[in-house]
Structures are given as structure tokens and as C-alpha cells.
Design a protein around this motif. Structure first.
Motif, PDB file in Angstrom:
ATOM      1  N   SER A 114       0.803  -1.233   0.000  1.00  0.00           N
ATOM      2  CA  SER A 114       0.000   0.000   0.000  1.00  0.00           C
ATOM      3  C   SER A 114       0.832   1.277   0.000  1.00  0.00           C
ATOM      4  O   SER A 114       0.312   2.345   0.300  1.00  0.00           O
ATOM      5  CB  SER A 114      -0.977   0.024   1.185  1.00  0.00           C
ATOM      6  OG  SER A 114      -1.846  -1.076   1.136  1.00  0.00           O
ATOM      7  N   VAL A 115       2.131   1.164  -0.281  1.00  0.00           N
ATOM      8  CA  VAL A 115       2.897   2.388  -0.540  1.00  0.00           C
ATOM      9  C   VAL A 115       2.422   2.917  -1.876  1.00  0.00           C
ATOM     10  O   VAL A 115       2.568   2.259  -2.910  1.00  0.00           O
ATOM     11  CB  VAL A 115       4.412   2.114  -0.565  1.00  0.00           C
ATOM     12  CG1 VAL A 115       5.163   3.325  -1.114  1.00  0.00           C
ATOM     13  CG2 VAL A 115       4.916   1.780   0.831  1.00  0.00           C
ATOM     14  N   ASN A 116       1.834   4.089  -1.872  1.00  0.00           N
ATOM     15  CA  ASN A 116       1.194   4.574  -3.088  1.00  0.00           C
ATOM     16  C   ASN A 116       2.061   5.515  -3.917  1.00  0.00           C
ATOM     17  O   ASN A 116       1.762   5.768  -5.080  1.00  0.00           O
ATOM     18  CB  ASN A 116      -0.151   5.249  -2.771  1.00  0.00           C
ATOM     19  CG  ASN A 116      -0.022   6.280  -1.674  1.00  0.00           C
ATOM     20  OD1 ASN A 116       0.326   5.955  -0.553  1.00  0.00           O
ATOM     21  ND2 ASN A 116      -0.303   7.527  -1.993  1.00  0.00           N
ATOM     22  N   ALA A 117       3.142   6.008  -3.348  1.00  0.00           N
ATOM     23  CA  ALA A 117       4.022   6.881  -4.127  1.00  0.00           C
ATOM     24  C   ALA A 117       5.405   6.884  -3.491  1.00  0.00           C
ATOM     25  O   ALA A 117       5.544   6.770  -2.270  1.00  0.00           O
ATOM     26  CB  ALA A 117       3.469   8.295  -4.186  1.00  0.00           C
ATOM     27  N   MET A 118       6.398   7.013  -4.353  1.00  0.00           N
ATOM     28  CA  MET A 118       7.776   7.170  -3.877  1.00  0.00           C
ATOM     29  C   MET A 118       8.432   8.270  -4.679  1.00  0.00           C
ATOM     30  O   MET A 118       8.114   8.480  -5.858  1.00  0.00           O
ATOM     31  CB  MET A 118       8.560   5.868  -4.023  1.00  0.00           C
ATOM     32  CG  MET A 118       8.084   4.755  -3.095  1.00  0.00           C
ATOM     33  SD  MET A 118       9.126   3.280  -3.190  1.00  0.00           S
ATOM     34  CE  MET A 118      10.627   3.869  -2.405  1.00  0.00           C
ATOM     35  N   GLY A 119       9.332   8.955  -4.034  1.00  0.00           N
ATOM     36  CA  GLY A 119       9.963  10.051  -4.750  1.00  0.00           C
ATOM     37  C   GLY A 119      11.203  10.566  -4.065  1.00  0.00           C
ATOM     38  O   GLY A 119      11.675   9.990  -3.081  1.00  0.00           O
ATOM     39  N   TRP A 120      11.699  11.641  -4.633  1.00  0.00           N
ATOM     40  CA  TRP A 120      12.917  12.275  -4.145  1.00  0.00           C
ATOM     41  C   TRP A 120      12.674  13.755  -3.859  1.00  0.00           C
ATOM     42  O   TRP A 120      12.036  14.443  -4.668  1.00  0.00           O
ATOM     43  CB  TRP A 120      14.022  12.153  -5.201  1.00  0.00           C
ATOM     44  CG  TRP A 120      14.480  10.751  -5.409  1.00  0.00           C
ATOM     45  CD1 TRP A 120      14.013   9.856  -6.326  1.00  0.00           C
ATOM     46  CD2 TRP A 120      15.491  10.069  -4.665  1.00  0.00           C
ATOM     47  NE1 TRP A 120      14.671   8.651  -6.200  1.00  0.00           N
ATOM     48  CE2 TRP A 120      15.590   8.762  -5.189  1.00  0.00           C
ATOM     49  CE3 TRP A 120      16.330  10.421  -3.617  1.00  0.00           C
ATOM     50  CZ2 TRP A 120      16.490   7.815  -4.706  1.00  0.00           C
ATOM     51  CZ3 TRP A 120      17.224   9.493  -3.135  1.00  0.00           C
ATOM     52  CH2 TRP A 120      17.299   8.205  -3.670  1.00  0.00           C
ATOM     53  N   TYR A 121      13.190  14.170  -2.714  1.00  0.00           N
ATOM     54  CA  TYR A 121      13.222  15.572  -2.341  1.00  0.00           C
ATOM     55  C   TYR A 121      14.687  15.963  -2.196  1.00  0.00           C
ATOM     56  O   TYR A 121      15.557  15.112  -2.078  1.00  0.00           O
ATOM     57  CB  TYR A 121      12.499  15.799  -1.012  1.00  0.00           C
ATOM     58  CG  TYR A 121      10.991  15.791  -1.105  1.00  0.00           C
ATOM     59  CD1 TYR A 121      10.297  14.614  -1.363  1.00  0.00           C
ATOM     60  CD2 TYR A 121      10.259  16.956  -0.919  1.00  0.00           C
ATOM     61  CE1 TYR A 121       8.907  14.607  -1.436  1.00  0.00           C
ATOM     62  CE2 TYR A 121       8.874  16.965  -0.984  1.00  0.00           C
ATOM     63  CZ  TYR A 121       8.206  15.787  -1.244  1.00  0.00           C
ATOM     64  OH  TYR A 121       6.829  15.781  -1.311  1.00  0.00           O
ATOM     65  N   SER A 176       2.092   4.683  -7.640  1.00  0.00           N
ATOM     66  CA  SER A 176       1.941   3.257  -7.908  1.00  0.00           C
ATOM     67  C   SER A 176       1.270   3.007  -9.255  1.00  0.00           C
ATOM     68  O   SER A 176       1.439   1.947  -9.847  1.00  0.00           O
ATOM     69  CB  SER A 176       1.146   2.589  -6.792  1.00  0.00           C
ATOM     70  OG  SER A 176      -0.111   3.225  -6.638  1.00  0.00           O
ATOM     71  N   SER A 177       0.529   3.993  -9.748  1.00  0.00           N
ATOM     72  CA  SER A 177      -0.120   3.857 -11.060  1.00  0.00           C
ATOM     73  C   SER A 177       0.788   4.296 -12.194  1.00  0.00           C
ATOM     74  O   SER A 177       0.404   4.188 -13.362  1.00  0.00           O
ATOM     75  CB  SER A 177      -1.417   4.663 -11.086  1.00  0.00           C
ATOM     76  OG  SER A 177      -1.134   6.038 -10.919  1.00  0.00           O
ATOM     77  N   GLY A 178       1.972   4.804 -11.848  1.00  0.00           N
ATOM     78  CA  GLY A 178       2.931   5.191 -12.873  1.00  0.00           C
ATOM     79  C   GLY A 178       2.960   6.664 -13.218  1.00  0.00           C
ATOM     80  O   GLY A 178       3.717   7.083 -14.095  1.00  0.00           O
ATOM     81  N   THR A 179       2.145   7.457 -12.560  1.00  0.00           N
ATOM     82  CA  THR A 179       2.171   8.899 -12.810  1.00  0.00           C
ATOM     83  C   THR A 179       3.467   9.492 -12.261  1.00  0.00           C
ATOM     84  O   THR A 179       3.869   9.179 -11.140  1.00  0.00           O
ATOM     85  CB  THR A 179       0.978   9.581 -12.139  1.00  0.00           C
ATOM     86  OG1 THR A 179      -0.231   9.035 -12.679  1.00  0.00           O
ATOM     87  CG2 THR A 179       1.001  11.080 -12.400  1.00  0.00           C
ATOM     88  N   ILE A 180       4.110  10.325 -13.064  1.00  0.00           N
ATOM     89  CA  ILE A 180       5.398  10.918 -12.694  1.00  0.00           C
ATOM     90  C   ILE A 180       5.308  12.432 -12.749  1.00  0.00           C
ATOM     91  O   ILE A 180       4.710  12.991 -13.671  1.00  0.00           O
ATOM     92  CB  ILE A 180       6.510  10.416 -13.627  1.00  0.00           C
ATOM     93  CG1 ILE A 180       6.779   8.922 -13.378  1.00  0.00           C
ATOM     94  CG2 ILE A 180       7.792  11.215 -13.425  1.00  0.00           C
ATOM     95  CD1 ILE A 180       7.788   8.306 -14.327  1.00  0.00           C
ATOM     96  N   ASN A 181       5.906  13.060 -11.762  1.00  0.00           N
ATOM     97  CA  ASN A 181       5.995  14.514 -11.728  1.00  0.00           C
ATOM     98  C   ASN A 181       7.424  14.926 -11.419  1.00  0.00           C
ATOM     99  O   ASN A 181       8.113  14.276 -10.630  1.00  0.00           O
ATOM    100  CB  ASN A 181       5.055  15.084 -10.665  1.00  0.00           C
ATOM    101  CG  ASN A 181       3.599  14.953 -11.059  1.00  0.00           C
ATOM    102  OD1 ASN A 181       3.155  15.539 -12.030  1.00  0.00           O
ATOM    103  ND2 ASN A 181       2.854  14.159 -10.309  1.00  0.00           N
ATOM    104  N   TYR A 182       7.840  16.026 -12.044  1.00  0.00           N
ATOM    105  CA  TYR A 182       9.160  16.602 -11.808  1.00  0.00           C
ATOM    106  C   TYR A 182       9.021  18.085 -11.482  1.00  0.00           C
ATOM    107  O   TYR A 182       8.133  18.768 -11.998  1.00  0.00           O
ATOM    108  CB  TYR A 182      10.045  16.490 -13.059  1.00  0.00           C
ATOM    109  CG  TYR A 182      10.377  15.094 -13.505  1.00  0.00           C
ATOM    110  CD1 TYR A 182       9.676  14.478 -14.530  1.00  0.00           C
ATOM    111  CD2 TYR A 182      11.423  14.381 -12.907  1.00  0.00           C
ATOM    112  CE1 TYR A 182       9.992  13.200 -14.956  1.00  0.00           C
ATOM    113  CE2 TYR A 182      11.752  13.103 -13.332  1.00  0.00           C
ATOM    114  CZ  TYR A 182      11.021  12.525 -14.352  1.00  0.00           C
ATOM    115  OH  TYR A 182      11.342  11.251 -14.773  1.00  0.00           O
ATOM    116  N   VAL A 183       9.957  18.571 -10.680  1.00  0.00           N
ATOM    117  CA  VAL A 183      10.053  20.009 -10.526  1.00  0.00           C
ATOM    118  C   VAL A 183      10.605  20.571 -11.833  1.00  0.00           C
ATOM    119  O   VAL A 183      11.404  19.912 -12.526  1.00  0.00           O
ATOM    120  CB  VAL A 183      10.950  20.372  -9.321  1.00  0.00           C
ATOM    121  CG1 VAL A 183      12.397  19.970  -9.553  1.00  0.00           C
ATOM    122  CG2 VAL A 183      10.832  21.840  -8.988  1.00  0.00           C
TER     123      VAL A 183
END
Length: 115
Positions: free
Chosen positions: A30-37, A53-60
Motif C-alpha cells: 500500500s505504498v502509493n508513491a515514492m519520490g525524491w526531495y 503506484s499507477s505510474g504517474t510521474i511529476n518533476y520540478v
């Protein structure tokens, strides 16, 4: 509990590349998102890139076209490929995992870009 262990930081010259890795363990269902700060000295922590988890990606905006985030579900690992590095990319980079509304953090890894 989710444990996150980052690796791959270091010192690189302007224009160089690094790849950060973040391995997740523990209660990772149930980890729904992972990212970097990242957080530079004297500045607030900012989101660099996130993959859900659905593959949506966002970048600054400042890293678009230079950084690529990817996720290996089989290895429970998220990566950040950083190319064309600039001095302003110098910061401590933190991995984050979102489980519901709760955020788990790694210990951080230093990235230093020398000019």
C-alpha cells in the motif's frame, strides 16, 4: 513501518551524472508513491520527482529533461538518474515513500556538483 535506504550520492563535476537508489523494506504494501526531495543549505526541502503506484510521474521544472525517476516494483527500489548536473543541484537528497497520508523518509545522501 517502512525503512528507506538511499545510496549513490557523491561529488561530480558540472555536466556529469549520478544515479541515486532508494531501497524500501518493511511494511511496503500500500505504498502509493515514492519520490525524491532535496534540501540545499539555507533552503527549504523541495520535491524533485515523484512516481505513483499507477505510474504517474511529476518533476520540478528545474530538473525536467535532465533527471529521470524510475521504480522497480520487483526490487522495491526507486531510482533517480541525474544527468547534466549543475552547481544548483547540490543538496542533500532524500527518498520519500507515501503510505496513505503518512510520509516515510530516508536518511539522505549528499550530492555535490563542482564547477
Amino acid at each position: 513501518q517502512v525503512q528507506l535506504v538511499e545510496s549513490g550520492g557523491g561529488l561530480v563535476q558540472v555536466g556529469g551524472s549520478l544515479r541515486l537508489s532508494c531501497a524500501a523494506s518493511g511494511s511496503i504494501s500500500s505504498v502509493n508513491a515514492m519520490g525524491w526531495y532535496r534540501q540545499a543549505p539555507g533552503k527549504q526541502r523541495e520535491l524533485v520527482a515523484m512516481v505513483t503506484s499507477s505510474g504517474t510521474i511529476n518533476y520540478v521544472d528545474s530538473v525536467k529533461g535532465r533527471f529521470t525517476i524510475s521504480r522497480s516494483n520487483a526490487k522495491n527500489t526507486v531510482y533517480l538518474q541525474m544527468n547534466s548536473l549543475k552547481p544548483e543541484d547540490t543538496a542533500v537528497y532524500y527518498c520519500q515513500a507515501m503510505k496513505g497520508l503518512y510520509a516515510y523518509w530516508g536518511q539522505g545522501t549528499q550530492v555535490t556538483v563542482s564547477s
